[in-house]
Design a protein around this motif. Sequence first.
Motif, PDB file in Angstrom:
ATOM      1  N   ASP A  40       0.758  -1.294   0.081  1.00  0.00           N
ATOM      2  CA  ASP A  40      -0.066   0.050  -0.119  1.00  0.00           C
ATOM      3  C   ASP A  40       0.758   1.339  -0.075  1.00  0.00           C
ATOM      4  O   ASP A  40       0.377   2.149  -0.671  1.00  0.00           O
ATOM      5  N   ALA A  44       0.832   3.917  -2.814  1.00  0.00           N
ATOM      6  CA  ALA A  44       0.549   5.598  -2.502  1.00  0.00           C
ATOM      7  C   ALA A  44       1.617   6.355  -2.884  1.00  0.00           C
ATOM      8  O   ALA A  44       1.362   7.531  -3.759  1.00  0.00           O
ATOM      9  N   ALA A  45       2.967   6.022  -2.885  1.00  0.00           N
ATOM     10  CA  ALA A  45       4.064   6.886  -3.326  1.00  0.00           C
ATOM     11  C   ALA A  45       4.064   6.753  -4.857  1.00  0.00           C
ATOM     12  O   ALA A  45       4.396   7.779  -5.487  1.00  0.00           O
ATOM     13  N   ARG A  46       3.837   5.854  -5.554  1.00  0.00           N
ATOM     14  CA  ARG A  46       3.280   5.648  -7.221  1.00  0.00           C
ATOM     15  C   ARG A  46       2.493   6.769  -7.531  1.00  0.00           C
ATOM     16  O   ARG A  46       2.469   7.485  -8.545  1.00  0.00           O
ATOM     17  N   ASP A  47       1.138   6.465  -6.854  1.00  0.00           N
ATOM     18  CA  ASP A  47       0.059   7.285  -7.177  1.00  0.00           C
ATOM     19  C   ASP A  47       0.542   8.915  -6.892  1.00  0.00           C
ATOM     20  O   ASP A  47       0.092  10.065  -7.580  1.00  0.00           O
ATOM     21  N   PHE A  48       1.132   9.180  -5.955  1.00  0.00           N
ATOM     22  CA  PHE A  48       1.637  10.648  -5.552  1.00  0.00           C
ATOM     23  C   PHE A  48       2.543  11.152  -6.527  1.00  0.00           C
ATOM     24  O   PHE A  48       2.193  12.169  -7.158  1.00  0.00           O
ATOM     25  N   VAL A  49       3.696  10.352  -7.069  1.00  0.00           N
ATOM     26  CA  VAL A  49       4.397  10.944  -8.401  1.00  0.00           C
ATOM     27  C   VAL A  49       3.458  11.079  -9.451  1.00  0.00           C
ATOM     28  O   VAL A  49       3.610  11.903 -10.289  1.00  0.00           O
ATOM     29  N   ASP A  51       0.233  11.681  -9.702  1.00  0.00           N
ATOM     30  CA  ASP A  51      -0.678  12.888  -9.531  1.00  0.00           C
ATOM     31  C   ASP A  51       0.270  14.407  -9.666  1.00  0.00           C
ATOM     32  O   ASP A  51      -0.314  15.074 -10.260  1.00  0.00           O
ATOM     33  N   LEU A  52       1.363  14.027  -9.202  1.00  0.00           N
ATOM     34  CA  LEU A  52       2.400  15.264  -9.161  1.00  0.00           C
ATOM     35  C   LEU A  52       2.764  15.531 -10.532  1.00  0.00           C
ATOM     36  O   LEU A  52       2.574  16.545 -11.328  1.00  0.00           O
ATOM     37  N   TRP A  53       2.989  14.591 -11.426  1.00  0.00           N
ATOM     38  CA  TRP A  53       3.180  14.519 -12.996  1.00  0.00           C
ATOM     39  C   TRP A  53       2.247  15.347 -13.678  1.00  0.00           C
ATOM     40  O   TRP A  53       2.397  16.225 -14.619  1.00  0.00           O
ATOM     41  N   THR A  55      -0.402  17.094 -12.340  1.00  0.00           N
ATOM     42  CA  THR A  55      -0.576  18.227 -12.159  1.00  0.00           C
ATOM     43  C   THR A  55       0.359  19.360 -12.703  1.00  0.00           C
ATOM     44  O   THR A  55      -0.089  20.229 -13.102  1.00  0.00           O
TER      45      THR A  55
END
Length: 88
Positions: A40, A44-49, A51-53, A55
Amino acid sequence: MSNGVNGFLGDTPVRVIVKLLILSVAVGFLMSIFGLYPHDILLAARDFVIDLWNTGFKTLGRLGDYLLLGAAIVVPVFIVIRLLSYRR
């Protein structure tokens, strides 16, 4: 060589292993209580990256919109000012 290993680890190898085992069990227990699992955390770290990309590119798109919107006012004003100063 033993002093070099002890200096690197901070203690004898056996004591370091025992400390790491105890700390690993304690951290694993706490993570289990809070429902955190390594998979998990990686997701979450992958999703953060991701989403940052995404955005970041949306922001660049907005920057282009702002550029065009501002240029619609700034460029004609610049041309008018240059034309008025050229006549002098």
